[in-house]
Design an enzyme around this catalytic site. Structure first.
Site, PDB file in Angstrom:
ATOM      1  N   SER A 211       0.808  -1.211   0.000  1.00 14.17           N
ATOM      2  CA  SER A 211       0.000   0.000   0.000  1.00 14.17           C
ATOM      3  C   SER A 211       0.847   1.269   0.000  1.00 14.17           C
ATOM      4  CB  SER A 211      -0.951  -0.050   1.200  1.00 14.17           C
ATOM      5  OG  SER A 211      -1.960   0.926   1.082  1.00 14.17           O
TER       6      SER A 211
ATOM      7  N   ASP B 265       9.762   5.658 -10.539  1.00 15.62           N
ATOM      8  CA  ASP B 265       9.360   6.262 -11.802  1.00 15.62           C
ATOM      9  C   ASP B 265      10.118   7.552 -12.091  1.00 15.62           C
ATOM     10  OD1 ASP B 265       7.639   4.223 -12.259  1.00 15.62           O
ATOM     11  OD2 ASP B 265       5.802   5.391 -12.176  1.00 15.62           O
TER      12      ASP B 265
ATOM     13  N   LYS C 226      -0.776  -4.410  -3.077  1.00 21.72           N
ATOM     14  CA  LYS C 226      -2.073  -3.859  -2.648  1.00 21.72           C
ATOM     15  C   LYS C 226      -2.198  -2.448  -3.217  1.00 21.72           C
ATOM     16  CE  LYS C 226      -4.954  -2.511   1.254  1.00 21.72           C
ATOM     17  NZ  LYS C 226      -5.102  -1.121   0.744  1.00 21.72           N
TER      18      LYS C 226
END
Length: 492
Positions: free
Chosen positions: A294, A305, A319
């Site tokens: 999460s 990224d 998740k």
């Protein structure tokens, strides 16, 4: 029991009334299904072999409905709702003890600094046998912990047995007053006199502040000699979204951090970083494993990224769904999945997780030598599928069908495909090493529970070759920079 039933029935009937108007305009079966639900409930109340509690039956019906949706939607009764509030606030009323259970009683692992327990002189190895005169023997560890917690300022007396070598054990009572205990979500230390190590256990209201304090203390110790930072998110189950965003923002100057997309396009939300990098661009390595979930995956995905950090370890839990807490009165709430998380590049975290830039697997081994296989989101019954993976699977099947029919124009020249990949300097240095996945694993996680229900210190304190690999990587970056600088000086 009857009072609750009347109230519950009134609520259900009111809902059925509103559903009736909905059903008339949309689906007449909806009203009939609600009527069937009430008929089954009445049959159970009247004819089940034993008398049932209306509250429990209705709560089970609610939980059954939510469990059919996905593993993370649930009804939170008073106890679980209070526990969740303590977890997210990051503080509670208690004594400040890290404890485990041994021979049926509570054993002190260590008192937390500057808490009622530490000020009263409790020590590691002490046994707590009674709480306010009631024996601990027979209670579960959770029950004993709950008895030690309580309102701030409330008194409590515990009976302590302290083993004394070669003598009889000391037995004495300790009178304490509960105080506000802050859950320590962040810890830190300096590694190899050059690297800052920051461990984030969970994302609660205290996390970002704890991170900033940790970095400030590391910089104070190392000064300009600080090479970089290892951010350890292993076994971090997640927590608050706003804390995941602010922790990511701490290492980013600009760009998107994360987005959420719900059922309707208008529900899409995006969060962006603000100027300012907490470590002024120095290298960061993020450690992850199957227990990183999460909020941990949001941080790892954002830094990956933006190529701000090298992600090292094992694939994360996967998740990637948002749960919204909807209060139902003052003491209960509905935890409902309402959206999915996406990384800045648009990757859905759900089911897929975050794949590390450098895979260094550290298996968990029991005392008997059995290797434990970690469970991930994709192993949970009823988990939501990743729509991007479903599309990839469909495209893969189509490509396989097309590949069965060779095309005369098909070119076999694929040179340069790998050269186009953009590889970070840290990855170049790391590629000269082989992952040490064949080395012996560290000890299994200790069976220990804090009074705060936060768990023990890092589970990889021994044989932690993931951390060692990260430290080697950062020190390798420094060595490469020094060699490059020396080479430039010679040319001049």
């Amino acid at each position: 029991m009857r009072g609750f039933f009347l109230g519950a029935s009134a609520a259900v009937l009111a809902f059925m009334g509103s559903a009736s108007s909905f059903a008339q305009g949309n689906n007449a079966d909806t009203y009939r299904q609600l009527d069937l639900l009430m008929e089954v409930f009445e049959r159970v109340r009247a004819e089940y072999v034993e008398e049932v509690e209306d509250e429990k039956v209705l709560e089970a019906a609610i939980n059954g409905m939510l469990a059919s949706l996905d593993p993370h939607s649930s009804y939170m009764g008073p106890e679980s709702f209070r526990a969740m509030q303590v977890q997210t606030r990051g503080e509670y009323g208690g004594l400040g003890l890290e404890v485990t259970q041994e021979n049926g009683v509570v054993k002190v692992v260590s008192p937390i600094d500057d808490t009622p327990a530490s000020r009263a002189g409790l020590k590691s190895g002490d046994y707590i046998t009674q709480i306010d005169g009631s024996p601990v023997l027979g209670l579960t560890l959770t029950e004993a912990i709950d008895k030690m917690k309580g309102p701030v300022g409330a008194p409590i007396t515990i009976t302590v047995v302290r083993p004394v070598p070669d003598e009889e054990d000391e037995i004495f009572d300790v009178d304490l007053v509960r105080d506000t205990i802050t859950l320590t979500s962040v810890s830190h230390r300096v590694e190899r006199d050059a690297v800052g190590y920051v461990r984030v256990r969970t994302f609660n209201d205290q996390t970002t502040r704890g991170l900033k304090e940790a970095i400030a203390d590391i910089e104070k110790q190392l000064g300009p000699d600080m090479v970089g930072v290892v951010l350890d998110l292993r076994s971090n189950p997640g927590g608050l979204l706003d804390q995941a965003i602010s922790v990511s923002d701490a290492f980013l100057d600009q760009g998107e951090v994360v987005s959420t997309r719900g059922r309707n396009p208008r529900d899409t939300k995006r969060w962006h970083a603000t100027p300012g990098d907490l470590v002024n661009g120095k290298p960061v390595v993020v450690l992850v494993d199957a227990g990183s979930a999460s909020a941990s995956e949001i941080v790892a995905g954002a830094l990956q990224d933006h190529r701000r950090a090298t992600i090292l370890g094992d694939g994360t839990f996967g998740k990637g769904t948002v749960q919204t807490l909807i209060p139902l009165g003052a003491e209960s709430a509905l935890r409902l999945t309402t959206a999915r998380y996406y990384t800045p590049s648009g990757r859905s975290i759900q089911e897929r997780g975050i794949e590390p830039d450098i895979e260094v697997t550290q298996p968990r081994v029991t005392a008997s030598g059995r290797v434990l296989k970690p469970r991930r989101e994709r192993d949970l019954l009823g988990h939501l599928r990743n729509e991007q993976l479903l599309k990839d699977e469909a495209n893969s099947e189509q490509s396989a069908d097309e590949a069965a029919e060779p095309s005369p124009d098909q070119s076999s020249d694929q040179s340069g495909a790998e050269d186009a990949a953009d590889v970070s300097p840290a990855e170049v240095i790391a590629s000269t090493k082989e992952p040490k996945s064949d080395e012996a694993a560290g000890d299994a996680a200790p069976q220990m529970t804090e009074e705060t229900a936060e768990g023990s210190e890092s589970e990889q304190e021994k044989g932690d070759y993931q951390l060692n690999y990260a430290l080697d990587l950062l020190l390798g970056v420094r060595k490469a920079v020094e060699e490059q600088t020396a080479s430039a000086d010679i040319k001049e």
